[in-house]
Design an enzyme around this catalytic site. Structure first.
Site, PDB file in Angstrom:
ATOM      1  N   GLU A 273     -16.952   9.802   5.285  1.00 32.20           N
ATOM      2  CA  GLU A 273     -16.452   8.437   5.469  1.00 32.20           C
ATOM      3  C   GLU A 273     -15.627   8.058   4.250  1.00 32.20           C
ATOM      4  OE1 GLU A 273     -19.450   5.445   5.822  1.00 32.20           O
ATOM      5  OE2 GLU A 273     -20.615   6.176   4.138  1.00 32.20           O
TER       6      GLU A 273
ATOM      7  N   ASP B 266       0.865  -1.169   0.000  1.00 33.21           N
ATOM      8  CA  ASP B 266       0.000   0.000   0.000  1.00 33.21           C
ATOM      9  C   ASP B 266       0.911   1.231   0.000  1.00 33.21           C
ATOM     10  OD1 ASP B 266      -2.267   1.580   0.030  1.00 33.21           O
ATOM     11  OD2 ASP B 266      -3.255   0.420   1.591  1.00 33.21           O
TER      12      ASP B 266
END
Length: 697
Positions: free
Chosen positions: A448, A236
């Protein structure tokens, strides 16, 4: 062409610096060997993302609500078609920038174990079996049928045991026992590897003490050892730097890079991999480890038909005009119509627009494009908000549409100089004037989402609690009060489950739309007007209160998700209403125990689609029961059909601490119907599941 042999030949001719340049997400050109620059970082969660115009499908969690593997595969095939068209057009303009390649860092197959996690809407929900089935279909659609001639590269992420909290992901250690590891957090990744996924992305966090981009257990023992994964592994973004900066398991960038490569991390999203040259020169990393990684990366590019590999003209000849074309638009609309979930209907829905002189459309998400998009999104050529969709429907019956924002999405007022709740009175007036009200509340990906990726207004993308944010609850109560006996329909646009107990008690109808994509407003309006029968099912549990949830950072599955939750859900996993009625009867389990067949009948008056769901209740299992099969079925009013549902291969098994299967002997109860076999689902649907008992020796 023997890809591995060709890759080995190319790598043998490279300098150390040239090899290392290939391990960055922005891989450099090696012109003397005919290797052009390539940027590995592209996104395609629900459409080609961040690269200009593309078809924007509903967010992943919305597509999961269709419970339709074939539909997901068709969507992914469409995405890779558009990705191919864009890639070759960009290359012709010598544009090899980020987000413009053929290696898509999708799907996200983590488990949405807690509704507070900001990235949960990127996933296919809380169930490992549903996630595995949909994830595999998506991977197959992206990559195409030939594993040696890939249409595009899919990437299963984030490996593994990763679902928040976002604020702590760079230093957090996700601890779980072996049962949860093998029976919740890993099955969908194993399914992805079995399906031939070309790439796997490691998570930021540690899992049981080891960073996921340098884990002996996850990467060496399980992924490449037990599962024989043969593709490439990518970190990542900037996750390798976390080893020394945040996890504190190495002393320097050189040590971090050496550890990552030794454990099999081939590609670095970020810059720190340049330190691999120093790692080799200082004796901390063998150059043969570099060679192994670069060979894997070159093989992946060759499978795409690049680096001198045989061209697949079926892919390279896709015209640019396919982008968000009519055919893809129609597929998008089909998915968008099938994703919303009808959570409540007291008979008010569908609304009869012919009988409405005025309809009020209220709420901060009513006319919001941002609420359609979700995150990791592209740019659609056309958008339809809920307000626009209702206006289009209302125009045909000459129904007047009254609109009020009602409140800001999360602030106390919509303008700096106003008093708090400055749009409430307007919403009340519109509601009193109208014959019916549609109130559109919820969230968007600025609230979110991923840590550092959006506005992250509250908790680095996570939610502090599962209540409506800002003044939305106050607005809802004022609108319901103003409406009196006239119907109020709540449309909830969020990526996650919310505690909407007041709405459940007071609204005439509730539709959960998740982030519905570019055409979301059209689909929602057509469902409200009854032009389309809703058929979505919840891929997550809706809880009644934040207090029902365990601590967010606790990765034990105890009391989490429908399989383990001890309380009563507001709306259960697998639940979703229809405008028609269905019945199920006469279940018969095949002799080989690999499928179950039952008769399904549309007992109502409208054409409708249902999802036949099968759950198993097994002796001695930790779960109450679990999903082991599902199949959508479309039936005209009064028609019936025998539906056969394939059962999960591990229906009567579990995995032990080594990840090996063991059989659960004794009586297993198979429940088949249109929901879970729980009391709350029966109360909400009025339709009980039927069961069959199977003895396993």
């Amino acid at each position: 062409m023997d890809f591995k042999k060709k890759a080995k030949e190319l790598v043998s001719q490279m300098t150390l610096e040239e090899k290392v340049s290939q391990m960055l997400h922005y891989a450099g050109a090696v012109e003397r060997l005919g290797i052009p620059a390539y940027n590995w970082w592209s996104e395609a969660l629900h459409g080609v993302a961040r690269a200009g115009t593309a078809t924007m499908f509903p967010q992943a969690i919305g597509m999961a609500a269709t419970f339709d593997k074939d539909l997901l595969k068709e969507v992914a095939d469409c995405i890779s078609t558009e990705g191919r068209a864009k890639y070759h057009a960009f290359v012709r303009e010598d544009d090899r920038d980020i987000y413009k390649g053929l290696s898509f860092w999708s799907p996200n197959i983590n488990i949405f174990r807690d509704p507070r996690w900001g990235r949960g809407h990127e996933t296919y929900g809380e169930d490992p079996y549903l996630t595995a089935e949909l994830g595999v279909s998506f991977i197959e659609g992206i990559q195409g049928p030939d594993k040696n001639s890939l249409k595009a590269i899919a990437c299963a992420k984030h490996f593994a045991v990763h679902s928040g909290p976002e604020a702590d992901r760079h230093s957090f250690d996700a601890k779980c026992d072996s049962y949860d590891l093998w029976n919740t957090y890993l099955p969908q990744f194993e399914a992805a590897v079995d399906a031939g996924v070309e790439s796997v992305m490691g998570a930021y966090n540690r899992t049981n003490g080891e960073p996921c981009c340098a884990s002996q257990m996850l990467m060496v023992d399980i992924l490449r050892g037990k599962w024989n994964f043969d593709g490439h592994y990518v970190s990542d973004c900037w996750a390798i730097e976390d080893f020394h900066k945040n996890h504190k398991i190495t002393d320097s960038a050189v040590d971090s890079v050496a550890l990552a490569v030794q454990k099999g991390c081939d590609l670095c999203c970020g810059d720190v991999m340049v330190m691999a040259v120093e790692a080799v020169n200082s004796g901390k990393l063998a150059e043969s480890d570099i060679d192994r990684s670069v060979e894997r990366l070159l093989v992946s590019r060759m499978k795409l038909g690049l680096l001198g590999a045989k061209e697949n003209k079926k892919y390279t000849s896709i015209p640019y005009e396919v982008l968000d074309c009519e055919e893809h638009h129609n597929l998008n609309l089909e998915v968008t119509l099938r994703a919303p979930i009808l959570l409540k209907n007291n008979g008010a829905l569908p609304l009869d627009f012919k009988s409405l002189k005025k309809i009020a459309v209220i709420g901060p998400n009513a006319d919001s494009r941002r609420a359609l998009e979700g995150n990791y999104n592209g740019t659609a050529s056309r958008y339809v908000t809920v307000l626009e969709g209702i206006r289009e429907v209302a125009a045909k019956t000459k129904t007047q549409v009254l609109f009020s924002e009602g409140c800001h999405l999360f602030k106390n007022k919509t303008s700096a100089l106003s008093k708090d709740d400055n749009r409430i009175s307007e919403a009340v007036i519109a509601t009193k004037e109208a014959d019916a009200t549609v109130i559109v509340l919820g969230l968007d990906a600025d609230i979110e989402g991923e840590e550092g990726d959006t506005g992250n207004e509250f908790a680095s993308g996570d939610k502090i609690d599962i209540n409506l944010v800002g003044r939305q609850q106050h607005l809802l109560e004022k609108v319901v009060e103003a409406a009196g006996k006239k119907p109020v329909i709540l449309v909830l646009i969020t990526g996650s489950a919310m505690a909407i107990n007041y709405a459940d008690e007071h609204c005439a109808g509730i539709i959960q739309a998740f982030y519905p994509g570019a055409l979301g407003g059209q689909a929602i309006a057509e469902i409200i007007a009854g032009k389309v029968n809703p058929s979505g099912k919840l891929p997550v549990t809706f809880y009644r209160s934040t207090q029902d949830l365990p601590e967010f950072w606790n990765y034990s599955m105890h009391n989490r998700t429908y399989r383990y939750y001890q309380g009563e859900a507001l709306y259960p996993f697998g639940f979703g209403l229809s405008y028609t009625k269905f019945a199920v009867d006469k279940p018969v389990v095949a002799k080989d125990k690999k499928s179950i067949t039952a008769e399904v009948k549309n007992t109502g008056k409208l054409l409708g689609r249902e999802v036949v769901q099968v759950y198993v209740e097994s002796p001695g299992q930790k779960e109450k029961y679990r999903l082991i099969g599902f199949a959508p079925v479309l039936l005209a009013a009064g028609k019936s059909k025998k539906v056969t549902v394939k059962l999960a291969a591990d229906t009567f098994q579990r995995r032990d601490h080594n990840g090996d299967f063991y059989t659960l002997t004794g009586e297993h109860k198979l429940h088949i119907g249109f929901s879970q076999p729980d009391k709350r689902s029966l109360e909400l649907t009025g339709v009980a599941t039927v069961s069959a008992v199977i003895e396993v020796k």
